[in-house]
Design a protein around this motif. Structure first.
Motif, PDB file in Angstrom:
ATOM      1  N   ARG A   1      87.470 -23.576  38.801  1.00  0.00           N
ATOM      2  CA  ARG A   1      86.329 -23.608  39.172  1.00  0.00           C
ATOM      3  C   ARG A   1      85.265 -23.296  37.589  1.00  0.00           C
ATOM      4  O   ARG A   1      85.168 -22.251  37.527  1.00  0.00           O
ATOM      5  CB  ARG A   1      85.681 -22.697  40.086  1.00  0.00           C
TER       6      ARG A   1
ATOM      7  N   LEU B   1      85.934 -28.981  39.414  1.00  0.00           N
ATOM      8  CA  LEU B   1      86.391 -28.271  40.310  1.00  0.00           C
ATOM      9  C   LEU B   1      87.882 -29.244  40.487  1.00  0.00           C
ATOM     10  O   LEU B   1      87.922 -30.352  40.649  1.00  0.00           O
ATOM     11  CB  LEU B   1      85.725 -28.591  41.577  1.00  0.00           C
TER      12      LEU B   1
ATOM     13  N   THR C   1      90.391 -33.795  41.683  1.00  0.00           N
ATOM     14  CA  THR C   1      89.359 -33.246  40.790  1.00  0.00           C
ATOM     15  C   THR C   1      87.945 -33.706  41.182  1.00  0.00           C
ATOM     16  O   THR C   1      87.788 -34.928  41.833  1.00  0.00           O
ATOM     17  CB  THR C   1      89.549 -33.778  39.406  1.00  0.00           C
TER      18      THR C   1
ATOM     19  N   PHE D   1      89.486 -31.293  49.188  1.00  0.00           N
ATOM     20  CA  PHE D   1      90.066 -31.698  48.365  1.00  0.00           C
ATOM     21  C   PHE D   1      91.604 -32.137  49.135  1.00  0.00           C
ATOM     22  O   PHE D   1      92.180 -31.155  49.657  1.00  0.00           O
ATOM     23  CB  PHE D   1      90.737 -30.812  47.229  1.00  0.00           C
TER      24      PHE D   1
ATOM     25  N   ILE E   1      91.160 -23.603  45.704  1.00  0.00           N
ATOM     26  CA  ILE E   1      90.475 -24.114  44.322  1.00  0.00           C
ATOM     27  C   ILE E   1      91.235 -23.491  43.083  1.00  0.00           C
ATOM     28  O   ILE E   1      91.186 -22.273  43.078  1.00  0.00           O
ATOM     29  CB  ILE E   1      89.168 -24.141  44.182  1.00  0.00           C
ATOM     30  N   SER E   2      91.921 -24.274  42.445  1.00  0.00           N
ATOM     31  CA  SER E   2      92.508 -23.441  41.178  1.00  0.00           C
ATOM     32  C   SER E   2      91.678 -23.371  39.817  1.00  0.00           C
ATOM     33  O   SER E   2      91.721 -22.413  39.194  1.00  0.00           O
ATOM     34  CB  SER E   2      93.798 -24.347  40.905  1.00  0.00           C
TER      35      SER E   2
ATOM     36  N   ALA F   1      91.823 -28.616  42.801  1.00  0.00           N
ATOM     37  CA  ALA F   1      92.539 -28.278  43.724  1.00  0.00           C
ATOM     38  C   ALA F   1      93.416 -27.736  43.413  1.00  0.00           C
ATOM     39  O   ALA F   1      94.421 -28.536  42.528  1.00  0.00           O
ATOM     40  CB  ALA F   1      92.448 -29.380  45.027  1.00  0.00           C
TER      41      ALA F   1
ATOM     42  N   GLU G   1      85.656 -20.329  49.813  1.00  0.00           N
ATOM     43  CA  GLU G   1      86.230 -21.004  48.919  1.00  0.00           C
ATOM     44  C   GLU G   1      87.659 -20.853  49.265  1.00  0.00           C
ATOM     45  O   GLU G   1      88.342 -19.682  49.515  1.00  0.00           O
ATOM     46  CB  GLU G   1      85.909 -20.609  47.470  1.00  0.00           C
TER      47      GLU G   1
ATOM     48  N   GLY H   1      92.684 -27.797  49.819  1.00  0.00           N
ATOM     49  CA  GLY H   1      91.559 -26.955  49.268  1.00  0.00           C
ATOM     50  C   GLY H   1      90.208 -27.387  49.617  1.00  0.00           C
ATOM     51  O   GLY H   1      90.033 -28.495  49.878  1.00  0.00           O
ATOM     52  N   SER H   2      89.205 -26.329  49.506  1.00  0.00           N
ATOM     53  CA  SER H   2      87.891 -26.802  49.974  1.00  0.00           C
ATOM     54  C   SER H   2      87.055 -25.596  49.396  1.00  0.00           C
ATOM     55  O   SER H   2      87.461 -24.475  49.336  1.00  0.00           O
ATOM     56  CB  SER H   2      87.711 -26.833  51.559  1.00  0.00           C
ATOM     57  N   ILE H   3      85.665 -26.092  49.255  1.00  0.00           N
ATOM     58  CA  ILE H   3      84.679 -25.191  49.031  1.00  0.00           C
ATOM     59  C   ILE H   3      83.324 -25.683  49.737  1.00  0.00           C
ATOM     60  O   ILE H   3      83.102 -26.729  49.837  1.00  0.00           O
ATOM     61  CB  ILE H   3      84.404 -25.097  47.401  1.00  0.00           C
TER      62      ILE H   3
END
Length: 234
Positions: A187, A145, A95, A89, A184-185, A147, A181, A152-154
């Protein structure tokens, strides 16, 4: 979190012309009555509590919805055993959303509803600040999901043969594992019914550029109407 919620809600409205539920796990239903502040709906009652009858339009055909802030999200796939998908992200509030089996539900005969609300208003039994949920999008299963910060990443380990556009199905079944992860705000992953976005209406006076005669004896409800709310109304 306030800036994240606003960014998400604005993206959803621009894409679908409907308001996003927040928090994302919130569920709204047709006929819910509440207040909207900063475009957030908070339920206080239901039309049933006012003995107001309403009709529901037949549910339309099911459809799937995919949405990403494409310029701010990149998806990479690593072929291995198991395959790994990485979602990155770019900015706060970016999103990634998959909603399956979406059904649009709407109240019918809004003119009859308007008449019922006007009668309540005349008897001082209806708060003009209240809004009514008049349409909802119901979906299951769903991935959302969001950010919380730029970068941010997953990373996800997937079963073999999974197509990224259908990631939602193995994830809700428990066959997707989160390897890493960061940032990420939100999930939100569920197989249950959700209502990601909705439409609302309010009994109000239409906006007029010209001044109108005001009655000193009290409010005149003759020009009140049930109107669909839009983003710029707040």
């Amino acid at each position: 979190m306030a800036s994240i919620s606003r960014a998400y809600m604005q993206q959803i409205y621009q894409q679908f012309q409907m308001f996003a539920t927040w928090p994302t796990q919130s569920v709204v239903n047709l006929g819910d009555v509440g207040v909207m502040k900063d475009r957030l709906f908070r339920k206080v009652s239901h039309l049933d509590d006012f003995n107001v009858r309403f009709k529901v339009e037949p549910v339309g055909p099911e459809a799937d919805q995919n949405y990403t802030t494409s310029s701010q999200i990149s998806v990479s796939t690593s072929i291995g055993q198991p395959p790994v998908v990485g979602i990155t992200f770019g900015t706060e509030g970016s999103t990634y959303l998959q909603a399956r089996n979406c059904r649009r539900e709407s109240l019918g005969n809004l003119l009859e509803l308007e008449r019922s609300l006007l009668e309540l208003y005349r008897r001082s039994e209806w708060n003009p600040e209240h809004v009514i949920i008049t349409s909802v999008l119901r979906a299951s299963p769903t991935i959302i999901l969001i950010a919380g910060s730029g970068g941010g990443s997953i990373e996800l380990s997937l079963p073999a043969g999974v197509i990224i556009d259908e990631l939602v199905y193995p994830w809700v079944s428990g066959s997707v594992a989160i390897k890493k992860e960061s940032g990420i705000s939100v999930r939100h992953v569920t197989k249950h019914d959700t209502t990601p976005w909705f439409g609302a209406s309010q009994l109000r006076r239409p906006f007029r550029k010209e001044p109108t005669l005001q009655f000193l004896s009290g409010d005149d409800e003759s020009d009140m109407a049930l109107e669909t709310l839009k983003w710029d109304d707040f």
